[in-house]
Design a protein around this motif. Structure first.
Motif, PDB file in Angstrom:
ATOM      1  N   THR A 231      20.713 -34.865  -0.423  1.00 19.68           N
ATOM      2  CA  THR A 231      21.695 -34.334   0.523  1.00 19.68           C
ATOM      3  C   THR A 231      22.336 -35.459   1.327  1.00 19.68           C
ATOM      4  OG1 THR A 231      20.405 -32.291   0.690  1.00 19.68           O
ATOM      5  CG2 THR A 231      22.043 -32.711   2.403  1.00 19.68           C
ATOM      6  N   LEU A 232      21.526 -36.417   1.756  1.00 20.61           N
ATOM      7  CA  LEU A 232      22.060 -37.561   2.491  1.00 20.61           C
ATOM      8  C   LEU A 232      23.004 -38.370   1.624  1.00 20.61           C
ATOM      9  CD1 LEU A 232      22.108 -39.462   4.939  1.00 20.61           C
ATOM     10  CD2 LEU A 232      20.046 -40.565   4.011  1.00 20.61           C
ATOM     11  N   GLN A 233      22.638 -38.585   0.368  1.00 17.30           N
ATOM     12  CA  GLN A 233      23.471 -39.387  -0.513  1.00 17.30           C
ATOM     13  C   GLN A 233      24.828 -38.737  -0.764  1.00 17.30           C
ATOM     14  OE1 GLN A 233      20.926 -39.989  -3.952  1.00 17.30           O
ATOM     15  NE2 GLN A 233      20.454 -42.065  -3.280  1.00 17.30           N
ATOM     16  N   ILE A 234      24.834 -37.432  -1.013  1.00 16.76           N
ATOM     17  CA  ILE A 234      26.123 -36.786  -1.295  1.00 16.76           C
ATOM     18  C   ILE A 234      26.989 -36.740  -0.038  1.00 16.76           C
ATOM     19  CG2 ILE A 234      25.478 -34.373  -0.833  1.00 16.76           C
ATOM     20  CD1 ILE A 234      27.052 -33.679  -3.414  1.00 16.76           C
ATOM     21  N   SER A 235      26.368 -36.663   1.134  1.00 17.79           N
ATOM     22  CA  SER A 235      27.134 -36.722   2.378  1.00 17.79           C
ATOM     23  C   SER A 235      27.804 -38.086   2.537  1.00 17.79           C
ATOM     24  CB  SER A 235      26.220 -36.445   3.576  1.00 17.79           C
ATOM     25  OG  SER A 235      25.615 -35.168   3.466  1.00 17.79           O
ATOM     26  N   ILE A 236      27.073 -39.139   2.194  1.00 15.61           N
ATOM     27  CA  ILE A 236      27.635 -40.491   2.269  1.00 15.61           C
ATOM     28  C   ILE A 236      28.791 -40.648   1.290  1.00 15.61           C
ATOM     29  CG2 ILE A 236      27.157 -42.934   1.842  1.00 15.61           C
ATOM     30  CD1 ILE A 236      24.298 -42.411   2.848  1.00 15.61           C
ATOM     31  N   ILE A 237      28.611 -40.147   0.080  1.00 16.25           N
ATOM     32  CA  ILE A 237      29.647 -40.290  -0.947  1.00 16.25           C
ATOM     33  C   ILE A 237      30.917 -39.567  -0.543  1.00 16.25           C
ATOM     34  CG2 ILE A 237      30.255 -39.730  -3.332  1.00 16.25           C
ATOM     35  CD1 ILE A 237      27.246 -40.061  -3.976  1.00 16.25           C
ATOM     36  N   ILE A 238      30.776 -38.331  -0.063  1.00 16.15           N
ATOM     37  CA  ILE A 238      31.961 -37.567   0.335  1.00 16.15           C
ATOM     38  C   ILE A 238      32.641 -38.218   1.534  1.00 16.15           C
ATOM     39  CG2 ILE A 238      32.724 -35.366   1.317  1.00 16.15           C
ATOM     40  CD1 ILE A 238      30.691 -33.973  -0.428  1.00 16.15           C
ATOM     41  N   LEU A 240      32.580 -41.456   2.498  1.00 14.22           N
ATOM     42  CA  LEU A 240      33.253 -42.692   2.107  1.00 14.22           C
ATOM     43  C   LEU A 240      34.432 -42.414   1.180  1.00 14.22           C
ATOM     44  CD1 LEU A 240      30.251 -45.127   1.474  1.00 14.22           C
ATOM     45  CD2 LEU A 240      31.825 -45.085   3.408  1.00 14.22           C
ATOM     46  N   GLY A 241      34.294 -41.410   0.317  1.00 17.91           N
ATOM     47  CA  GLY A 241      35.407 -41.064  -0.561  1.00 17.91           C
ATOM     48  C   GLY A 241      36.631 -40.646   0.225  1.00 17.91           C
ATOM     49  N   TRP A 242      36.384 -39.942   1.322  1.00 15.27           N
ATOM     50  CA  TRP A 242      37.499 -39.473   2.156  1.00 15.27           C
ATOM     51  C   TRP A 242      38.091 -40.618   2.978  1.00 15.27           C
ATOM     52  CZ3 TRP A 242      37.248 -33.926   4.464  1.00 15.27           C
ATOM     53  CH2 TRP A 242      38.509 -33.551   4.918  1.00 15.27           C
ATOM     54  N   THR A 243      37.232 -41.393   3.647  1.00 16.45           N
ATOM     55  CA  THR A 243      37.714 -42.412   4.584  1.00 16.45           C
ATOM     56  C   THR A 243      38.181 -43.697   3.907  1.00 16.45           C
ATOM     57  OG1 THR A 243      35.439 -43.204   4.903  1.00 16.45           O
ATOM     58  CG2 THR A 243      36.251 -41.529   6.435  1.00 16.45           C
ATOM     59  N   VAL A 244      37.506 -44.088   2.830  1.00 13.88           N
ATOM     60  CA  VAL A 244      37.831 -45.358   2.186  1.00 13.88           C
ATOM     61  C   VAL A 244      38.824 -45.182   1.047  1.00 13.88           C
ATOM     62  CG1 VAL A 244      36.892 -47.336   0.922  1.00 13.88           C
ATOM     63  CG2 VAL A 244      35.592 -46.327   2.820  1.00 13.88           C
ATOM     64  N   PHE A 245      38.616 -44.165   0.200  1.00 17.37           N
ATOM     65  CA  PHE A 245      39.446 -44.000  -0.987  1.00 17.37           C
ATOM     66  C   PHE A 245      40.474 -42.878  -0.849  1.00 17.37           C
ATOM     67  CE2 PHE A 245      35.390 -45.782  -2.479  1.00 17.37           C
ATOM     68  CZ  PHE A 245      35.864 -46.957  -3.055  1.00 17.37           C
ATOM     69  N   ASP A 246      40.498 -42.202   0.292  1.00 19.68           N
ATOM     70  CA  ASP A 246      41.478 -41.144   0.568  1.00 19.68           C
ATOM     71  C   ASP A 246      41.421 -40.031  -0.480  1.00 19.68           C
ATOM     72  OD1 ASP A 246      43.477 -39.903   2.043  1.00 19.68           O
ATOM     73  OD2 ASP A 246      45.086 -40.842   0.888  1.00 19.68           O
ATOM     74  N   VAL A 247      40.198 -39.682  -0.883  1.00 23.60           N
ATOM     75  CA  VAL A 247      39.994 -38.553  -1.792  1.00 23.60           C
ATOM     76  C   VAL A 247      39.439 -37.403  -0.958  1.00 23.60           C
ATOM     77  CG1 VAL A 247      38.845 -37.718  -3.880  1.00 23.60           C
ATOM     78  CG2 VAL A 247      39.561 -40.109  -3.719  1.00 23.60           C
ATOM     79  N   ALA A 248      40.300 -36.492  -0.582  1.00 24.51           N
ATOM     80  CA  ALA A 248      39.909 -35.424   0.323  1.00 24.51           C
ATOM     81  C   ALA A 248      39.075 -34.373  -0.396  1.00 24.51           C
ATOM     82  CB  ALA A 248      41.152 -34.769   0.930  1.00 24.51           C
ATOM     83  N   PHE A 249      38.104 -33.817   0.337  1.00 27.42           N
ATOM     84  CA  PHE A 249      37.303 -32.715  -0.190  1.00 27.42           C
ATOM     85  C   PHE A 249      38.071 -31.420   0.056  1.00 27.42           C
ATOM     86  CE2 PHE A 249      34.122 -29.361   0.446  1.00 27.42           C
ATOM     87  CZ  PHE A 249      33.469 -29.421  -0.776  1.00 27.42           C
ATOM     88  N   LEU A 250      38.446 -30.733  -1.023  1.00 25.85           N
ATOM     89  CA  LEU A 250      39.308 -29.553  -0.910  1.00 25.85           C
ATOM     90  C   LEU A 250      38.555 -28.247  -0.987  1.00 25.85           C
ATOM     91  CD1 LEU A 250      42.242 -30.721  -3.246  1.00 25.85           C
ATOM     92  CD2 LEU A 250      42.020 -30.998  -0.767  1.00 25.85           C
ATOM     93  N   GLY A 251      37.259 -28.297  -1.264  1.00 23.92           N
ATOM     94  CA  GLY A 251      36.519 -27.077  -1.506  1.00 23.92           C
ATOM     95  C   GLY A 251      35.803 -26.538  -0.290  1.00 23.92           C
ATOM     96  N   ASP A 252      34.878 -25.613  -0.570  1.00 24.24           N
ATOM     97  CA  ASP A 252      34.074 -24.963   0.468  1.00 24.24           C
ATOM     98  C   ASP A 252      32.707 -25.646   0.514  1.00 24.24           C
ATOM     99  OD1 ASP A 252      33.747 -22.306   2.186  1.00 24.24           O
ATOM    100  OD2 ASP A 252      31.892 -22.609   1.052  1.00 24.24           O
ATOM    101  N   TYR A 253      32.244 -25.940   1.731  1.00 20.95           N
ATOM    102  CA  TYR A 253      30.986 -26.687   1.855  1.00 20.95           C
ATOM    103  C   TYR A 253      29.783 -25.858   1.422  1.00 20.95           C
ATOM    104  CZ  TYR A 253      33.358 -30.540   4.164  1.00 20.95           C
ATOM    105  OH  TYR A 253      34.175 -31.613   4.429  1.00 20.95           O
ATOM    106  N   LEU A 254      29.850 -24.548   1.571  1.00 23.02           N
ATOM    107  CA  LEU A 254      28.752 -23.709   1.085  1.00 23.02           C
ATOM    108  C   LEU A 254      28.665 -23.776  -0.439  1.00 23.02           C
ATOM    109  CD1 LEU A 254      26.497 -21.674   1.558  1.00 23.02           C
ATOM    110  CD2 LEU A 254      28.230 -19.851   1.534  1.00 23.02           C
ATOM    111  N   ASN A 255      29.816 -23.727  -1.104  1.00 21.03           N
ATOM    112  CA  ASN A 255      29.823 -23.873  -2.565  1.00 21.03           C
ATOM    113  C   ASN A 255      29.291 -25.234  -2.974  1.00 21.03           C
ATOM    114  OD1 ASN A 255      31.004 -21.343  -2.688  1.00 21.03           O
ATOM    115  ND2 ASN A 255      33.084 -22.132  -2.956  1.00 21.03           N
TER     116      ASN A 255
END
Length: 368
Positions: A231-238, A240-255
């Protein structure tokens, strides 16, 4: 001279050790043999047989001819027909098809006038698939247009292209979610594959055997801490993906939580099964590599799944990473819902149950 004799003695001892260690010996021979044959056969950068849908609003003979000419390019494979573009878009979001060819109602009129004859709706999140379909934009069409000119060949682009989810065709959009699957596969399987082996090497296994704990309880207890790690790792990836690579998470966090826990469970239980087989931490790491490389190369992370031969696709389907790559890209980039992703989620849950059961039974046998 004495130095050479001592070196020779150590070398002979090491060869004997390798000969007695059947698992290591098997890995030395089988790892390059199997993986060279498998990957050399399976990996194909020439994208073919992309599953697409057709929406023929004209319901005309011209539409059927265009559809057939698109099919014979072998770049695509028509797997579905839909009545409306909205249905085709839902199928793209769900991952059932990668693109849809939409032919308008006035298709015969467009053909007669030499204008654009249709539109491609494309899942642009996979840049290799998007590029292959963009190549069809310039595909010449040979049609009987019913005009004095006779056969019509499109000089302008034959189709319009609508790239969903990644109109800029940025490779990071495809890579960042895929890396989530690779990183979790590597860490989750590796951590748990050495879990029981580490207990044996430290001499703690005898103490665990004498406690009232049951094998299943021991297995679950070994897994729980790594669920938080994942859980910690996927939080870090998302993040950094958003802030560094500008890849926004478009989905639902529960999903996202549902698919992530499903995949973490599958990876951890696979690692536990490896841990019950390996005798040393080195063997556990070697066996992990044997799973990790196919997970990277066959899961669709680096090379399109649809371009692989059918035999390689069957192998890929047995890997949890293949299912999670579909899931994470669906939720991350397309805002797909759990109902649309149910087959892959159910597969991961079933895989987790089977691996946990087998690992528990194998551990019980080691106690006898």
């Amino acid at each position: 001279m004495n130095s050479l004799r001592r070196i020779g003695s150590v070398t002979a001892k090491e060869f004997k050790h390798l000969a007695r260690d059947r698992l290591t010996l098997g890995m030395i021979v089988m790892l390059p043999l199997i993986q060279l044959l498998l990957f050399g056969y399976a990996i194909n950068t020439m994208v073919r047989n992309i599953p697409i849908a057709v929406v023929d609003l004209s319901n005309s003979a011209v539409g059927r001819v265009i559809t057939e000419q698109v099919r014979v390019t072998q770049v695509v494979e028509i797997t579905a027909h839909y009545a409306t573009p909205a249905e085709a878009r839902d199928a793209i979001i769900a991952g059932r098809v990668r693109a849809a060819l939409v032919l308008p109602e006035d298709l015969p009129h467009r053909v007669a006038n030499g204008t654009t004859v249709g539109q491609w709706l494309v899942d642009g999140s996979d840049t290799m698939v998007g590029s292959a379909l963009l190549g069809l934009r310039q595909m010449p069409l040979h049609l009987e247009a019913g005009t004095p000119a006779g056969a019509y060949q499109a000089q302008a682009p034959s189709f319009e292209i609508a790239l969903f989810f990644n109109p800029e065709r940025r490779s990071q959009v495809n890579i960042v979610p895929g890396l989530t699957a690779v990183i979790l596969t590597m860490t989750m399987i590796l951590f748990t594959s050495v879990a029981l082996v580490r207990e044996r090497e430290k001499g703690n296994m005898e103490m665990l055997i004498t406690t009232p704990i049951r094998p299943l309880e021991l297995m679950v207890g070994k897994l729980v801490p790594y669920i938080f790690v994942g859980t910690l790792q996927i939080s870090i990836i998302i993040g950094l993906g958003w802030t560094v690579f500008d890849v926004a998470f478009l989905g639902d966090y529960l999903n996202l939580a549902v698919i992530t826990f499903s995949f973490i469970g599958a990876s951890l239980t696979l690692g536990l099964l490896i841990s019950t087989q390996a005798k040393t931490q080195m063997q556990a790491m070697q066996m992990t590599v044997f799973v990790l490389l196919p997970s990277i190369l066959l899961s669709g992370f680096m090379f399109p799944y649809d371009a692989m031969p059918v035999a390689a696709q069957y192998i890929a389907e047995a890997l949890p990473a293949t299912h999670f790559v579909r899931l994470i890209r669906g939720v991350y980039l397309r805002d797909a819902q759990l109902g649309q992703l149910a087959p892959d989620i159910l597969w991961l849950l079933g895989f987790t149950a089977v691996m946990l059961t087998v690992a528990t039974l194998r551990f019980q046998k080691t106690l006898d």
